[in-house]
Design a protein around this motif. Structure first.
Motif, PDB file in Angstrom:
ATOM      1  N   ARG A   1       0.841  -1.207   0.000  1.00 54.70           N
ATOM      2  CA  ARG A   1       0.000   0.000   0.000  1.00 54.70           C
ATOM      3  C   ARG A   1       0.869   1.247   0.000  1.00 54.70           C
ATOM      4  O   ARG A   1       0.420   2.337   0.337  1.00 54.70           O
ATOM      5  CB  ARG A   1      -0.908  -0.001   1.220  1.00 54.70           C
ATOM      6  CG  ARG A   1      -1.814  -1.222   1.279  1.00 54.70           C
ATOM      7  CD  ARG A   1      -3.253  -0.952   1.297  1.00 54.70           C
ATOM      8  NE  ARG A   1      -3.722   0.019   2.259  1.00 54.70           N
ATOM      9  CZ  ARG A   1      -4.880   0.693   2.099  1.00 54.70           C
ATOM     10  NH1 ARG A   1      -5.606   0.481   1.032  1.00 54.70           N
ATOM     11  NH2 ARG A   1      -5.283   1.551   3.008  1.00 54.70           N
ATOM     12  N   GLY A   2       2.138   1.084  -0.405  1.00 54.56           N
ATOM     13  CA  GLY A   2       3.019   2.223  -0.616  1.00 54.56           C
ATOM     14  C   GLY A   2       3.905   2.600   0.545  1.00 54.56           C
ATOM     15  O   GLY A   2       4.443   3.713   0.585  1.00 54.56           O
ATOM     16  N   ILE A   3       4.136   1.684   1.492  1.00 56.73           N
ATOM     17  CA  ILE A   3       4.946   2.037   2.663  1.00 56.73           C
ATOM     18  C   ILE A   3       6.329   1.386   2.650  1.00 56.73           C
ATOM     19  O   ILE A   3       7.153   1.684   3.513  1.00 56.73           O
ATOM     20  CB  ILE A   3       4.227   1.668   3.971  1.00 56.73           C
ATOM     21  CG1 ILE A   3       4.153   0.140   4.145  1.00 56.73           C
ATOM     22  CG2 ILE A   3       2.835   2.272   4.027  1.00 56.73           C
ATOM     23  CD1 ILE A   3       3.668  -0.302   5.517  1.00 56.73           C
ATOM     24  N   THR A   4       6.601   0.510   1.666  1.00 57.94           N
ATOM     25  CA  THR A   4       7.847  -0.270   1.683  1.00 57.94           C
ATOM     26  C   THR A   4       9.081   0.611   1.756  1.00 57.94           C
ATOM     27  O   THR A   4       9.968   0.410   2.596  1.00 57.94           O
ATOM     28  CB  THR A   4       7.942  -1.171   0.441  1.00 57.94           C
ATOM     29  OG1 THR A   4       6.733  -1.908   0.297  1.00 57.94           O
ATOM     30  CG2 THR A   4       9.100  -2.146   0.578  1.00 57.94           C
ATOM     31  N   GLU A   5       9.152   1.616   0.883  1.00 57.61           N
ATOM     32  CA  GLU A   5      10.377   2.439   0.828  1.00 57.61           C
ATOM     33  C   GLU A   5      10.512   3.355   2.037  1.00 57.61           C
ATOM     34  O   GLU A   5      11.605   3.871   2.314  1.00 57.61           O
ATOM     35  CB  GLU A   5      10.395   3.270  -0.457  1.00 57.61           C
ATOM     36  CG  GLU A   5       9.216   4.203  -0.623  1.00 57.61           C
ATOM     37  CD  GLU A   5       9.210   4.883  -1.979  1.00 57.61           C
ATOM     38  OE1 GLU A   5       9.033   6.117  -2.004  1.00 57.61           O
ATOM     39  OE2 GLU A   5       9.386   4.207  -2.994  1.00 57.61           O
TER      40      GLU A   5
END
Length: 449
Positions: A398-402
């Motif tokens: 949901r876009g939190i990896t980086e």
């Protein structure tokens, strides 16, 4: 004396196939991480941080797809080659490569290697192991080549011959191995209306997630009634999950405020099926996952947690584990003497194993999600999504990896490793062996429910 201790420890480790597989994947990740940390594989010529490099190596080796950097823009062509090699080895399994070499040299495959292959493919018998291994290699190559040919029909005209062929090969391998890595820059989102690309990716993901035992039975027996109970259950649960996931995604996201709003009926149905297929096994996406509703995210978390099938390139607790638990639960509700499926009973041992896999996996998800919720300031639904995606080797985010902290990246990387090895395999590898007891204790009465 120390030398004897080391020899005994080595001998004990090599007698356990689960330990060998665990160490093999650790070595593969280590080699991949060291290579990806060098400046020779990046576009800007700068070295990648060691944690990020090992994170990507773990994600590729464990055929997951989570990455703290954009695969298309951060790595150069050499970096992409390293990643796809890690994906291919990780998808087939460490022992596949180790066995291929003596096989090509026409040397005999030893009993120990056969036992490790048995553990890797998650089957119960050593009978016909080498024939199965040959089938796996041939089937994998033919499927990936066929997938690349179909993708090339779109990619070659769009990107030119050389780049188009490379893109086709990369994404065919990534899809079949259920990895979800892409070098297009934004996964399949720009091509979400392309029926050929989406259908090819979906079929590759489904075939890779069924398991080699199932695909071999389908090929040789060609009749559903002649298939084993295992294969029938895998096919039944797979179809059911795809349909439930697609219908759930469509109804939740096609209403006002959903990501499918404005996509049209045909486009919405197509994207719903695509997300349902890839949610359980691969990290591709054709919609903006960061904008889906929390109810939809929870649906996808459930699909990811279940995952693919045993002996496949997919992760999760597996379709058969879920199926056995559902059948056993229904059996208890109906007050049946034993669980029955396709006129075959399910053993107590299978139910115990399924329950153990479920509880171990659930415990890992809860523990890791709790720690990351303490160390990182994200919404819990996003953390839970990331954790399950890692443990189930899905690769969706949901876009939190980086933006994860180093602690978060290490924990997610560990989840990917455990997910590819299998929590149960890891427990068997390093758990204590119970002593055989001649005593049978009287049954204790415990109230449940």
């Amino acid at each position: 004396m120390q030398s004897n201790f080391v020899k005994k420890a080595y001998a004990k480790a090599t007698e356990n196939p689960a330990i060998i597989l665990s160490i093999g994947f650790f070595v593969l990740i280590s080699i991949g991480g060291l290579i990806l940390s060098t400046p020779y594989v990046t576009r800007n010529g700068k070295a990648t941080g060691i944690i990020d490099a090992f994170f990507v190596a773990a994600s590729a080796s464990c055929v997951t797809g989570l990455t703290p950097v954009n695969t298309a823009y951060h790595w150069n062509s050499l970096g992409h080659v390293v990643i796809i090699i890690l994906i291919q080895i990780g998808g087939l399994g460490i022992m596949s490569l180790a066995t291929l070499i003596p096989l090509l040299l026409r040397k005999k495959i030893g009993l120990k290697s056969r036992q490790i292959l048995k553990e890797q493919f998650n089957i119960d018998s050593l009978s016909g192991m080498i024939n199965l291994f040959k089938y796996v290699l041939l089937f994998t190559i033919l499927t990936e080549v066929l997938g690349a040919i179909f993708l090339a029909i779109r990619f070659v005209p769009q990107y030119g011959f050389g780049k188009g062929v490379w893109f086709s090969i990369f994404h065919s391998i990534s899809a079949f191995c259920n990895a979800g890595f892409d070098i297009l820059g934004d996964s399949i989102y720009p091509l979400r209306s392309d029926a050929l690309v989406n259908t090819t990716i979906m079929l590759l993901v489904i075939i890779g997630g069924l398991g080699f035992m199932v695909t071999s039975e389908i090929y040789y027996r060609k009749n559903f009634q002649k298939l084993s109970t295992h294969s029938k259950l895998v096919i039944l649960i797979t179809i059911a999950l795809i349909l439930v996931g697609a219908l759930g995604f469509y109804f939740l996201e096609s209403i006002e405020g959903g990501v499918l709003e404005g996509e049209g009926f045909k486009g919405s149905i197509f994207e719903s099926f695509f997300q349902s297929v890839v949610a359980r096994t691969a990290g591709f996406y054709s919609v903006n996952l960061s904008k889906i509703k929390e109810s939809t995210a929870l649906l996808l978390i459930c699909l990811m947690f279940i995952g693919g099938s045993p002996g496949s390139t997919a992760g999760g607790i597996k379709t058969t584990t879920f199926g056995v638990l559902v059948i056993a639960t229904i059996s208890v509700i109906k007050k049946e003497k034993e669980p029955i499926i396709f006129k075959r009973s399910i053993s107590d041992q299978s139910i115990k194993k399924a329950l153990s896999i479920f509880l171990i996996s659930l415990a890992i998800v809860i523990l890791v999600s709790f720690v990351i919720s303490v160390t990182d300031g994200f919404k819990f639904i996003d953390i839970l999504y990331e954790t399950v995606s890692a443990l189930a080797t899905v690769g969706a985010s949901r876009g939190i990896t980086e933006s994860l902290s180093n602690i978060g990246k290490v924990l997610i990387g560990l989840c990917m490793y455990l997910g590819r090895i299998g929590p149960m395999t890891m427990a068997l590898a390093f758990g204590l062996k119970a002593e055989d007891k001649m005593i049978k204790y009287p049954e204790g009465m415990i109230s449940l429910g």
